[in-house]
Design an enzyme around this catalytic site. Structure first.
Site, PDB file in Angstrom:
ATOM      1  CD  GLU A  73      -2.741  -1.010   2.522  1.00 53.61           C
ATOM      2  OE1 GLU A  73      -2.614  -0.059   3.313  1.00 53.61           O
ATOM      3  OE2 GLU A  73      -3.525  -1.937   2.713  1.00 53.61           O
ATOM      4  CD  GLU A 154      -8.133  -3.084  -0.430  1.00 55.92           C
ATOM      5  OE1 GLU A 154      -7.097  -3.521  -0.984  1.00 55.92           O
ATOM      6  OE2 GLU A 154      -8.238  -2.967   0.807  1.00 55.92           O
ATOM      7  CG  HIS A 193     -10.530   0.778   6.591  1.00 53.71           C
ATOM      8  ND1 HIS A 193      -9.224   1.196   6.656  1.00 53.71           N
ATOM      9  CD2 HIS A 193     -11.160   1.368   7.625  1.00 53.71           C
ATOM     10  CE1 HIS A 193      -9.071   2.023   7.664  1.00 53.71           C
ATOM     11  NE2 HIS A 193     -10.234   2.135   8.278  1.00 53.71           N
TER      12      HIS A 193
HETATM   13  N1  PXP Z   1      -6.898  -2.141   2.713  1.00 55.41           N
HETATM   14  C1  PXP Z   1      -6.291  -0.938   2.662  1.00 55.41           C
HETATM   15  C2  PXP Z   1      -6.011  -0.344   1.322  1.00 55.41           C
HETATM   16  C3  PXP Z   1      -5.914  -0.268   3.839  1.00 55.41           C
HETATM   17  O1  PXP Z   1      -5.297   0.924   3.774  1.00 55.41           O
HETATM   18  C4  PXP Z   1      -6.166  -0.887   5.082  1.00 55.41           C
HETATM   19  C5  PXP Z   1      -5.773  -0.205   6.358  1.00 55.41           C
HETATM   20  O2  PXP Z   1      -4.467   0.113   6.371  1.00 55.41           O
HETATM   21  C6  PXP Z   1      -6.757  -2.152   5.086  1.00 55.41           C
HETATM   22  C7  PXP Z   1      -7.148  -2.737   3.886  1.00 55.41           C
HETATM   23  C8  PXP Z   1      -6.990  -2.916   6.348  1.00 55.41           C
HETATM   24  O3  PXP Z   1      -7.844  -2.233   7.211  1.00 55.41           O
HETATM   25  P1  PXP Z   1      -7.979  -2.743   8.694  1.00 55.41           P
HETATM   26  O4  PXP Z   1      -6.642  -2.621   9.335  1.00 55.41           O
HETATM   27  O5  PXP Z   1      -9.010  -1.838   9.273  1.00 55.41           O
HETATM   28  O6  PXP Z   1      -8.437  -4.176   8.634  1.00 55.41           O
END
Ligand code: PXP
Length: 242
Positions: A73, A154, A193
């Protein structure tokens, strides 16, 4: 047909705990290995501009030592672009980043910055990296992903995760509609998320979704049950929902 839903385990918060004391423990690479053994399909890590959790060395080691695909990311900055092109992870998910935020609080406004994103998406793609855009589940953002030729989006599930009752049902419909629209346009939809044991099933049941990325809850739950058990339980809930 509803295919297998991949689970990407985000290990950022193992690094958060490590960095609270500054030593090597707990090691996010060890967490990635444990997640792999428990059935994760990929590892996700966010190299933030301020390096508050994952560090450059973590990315070096995750690239070298982990057999699973790495989803990096990253903010759409020249620094992160150079790092991604050097490491060539399996995938790069472009996220919005504000220094003062606690976490990635909303999706990337891809529709509002097509011109600045275009060369970044192109460079990553030329490097053989599968580009994903972390966006709100909204038609205008999917339209932007189409214009940018991003192969993956996503959907930010934070609004769904934090809503209740009818508002939550509405957010779920938004994600389902967006997943259908992305697929219709040849884009692979992912989501993540704020997903937990309690809210994952309805998202996992959306047939077009190919991958969920989950971090904070799994690492938090691991304090009580261990990472192996928390990843396995999430995997079971995802499989049961399909
Ligand atoms: N996907 C992305 C693109 C994210 O930025 C995050 C958080 O950093 C997540 C998934 C995972 O979110 P969580 O930590 O709330 O499960």
């Amino acid at each position: 047909m509803t295919g297998r839903l991949r689970l990407g385990v985000n290990i950022d918060h193992v690094a958060t705990i490590r960095n609270a004391r500054g030593g090597p423990h707990p090691d996010p690479v060890r967490a990635a290995q444990a997640a792999a053994a428990a059935g994760a399909d990929g590892i996700t890590a966010h190299l933030r501009e301020d390096r508050r959790h994952i560090t450059d060395t973590d990315i070096d080691r995750l690239t070298a030592e982990i057999a699973l695909p790495l989803n990096l990311e990253m903010a759409a900055t020249p620094e992160m672009l150079a790092i991604a092109c050097r490491h060539r992870p399996h995938a790069a998910c472009i996220v919005p980043e504000r220094r003062e935020e606690r976490t990635t609080e909303g999706g990337l406004n891809a529709a509002g910055q097509i011109d600045s994103l275009r060369p970044i998406v192109a460079r990553l793609s030329e490097a053989g990296i599968r580009v994903s855009l972390f966006i709100e589940p909204a038609p205008e953002q999917i339209e932007a992903a189409i214009r940018l030729a991003a192969p993956v989006v996503e959907f930010h599930t934070g609004r769904y995760a934090h809503a209740d009752g009818e508002a939550r049902a509405a957010e779920l419909r938004r994600i389902a509609d967006a997943a259908a629209l992305a697929t219709k346009n040849g884009i692979e939809p992912h989501a993540g998320h704020g997903l937990t044991y309690d809210n994952v099933a309805a998202v996992a049941a959306i047939p077009q979704l190919a991958e969920l990325n989950i971090g904070h809850f799994l690492i938090g739950e691991a304090i009580f049950t261990g990472l192996d058990a928390s990843v396995r339980r999430m995997r079971e809930l995802m499989d049961e929902a399909r």
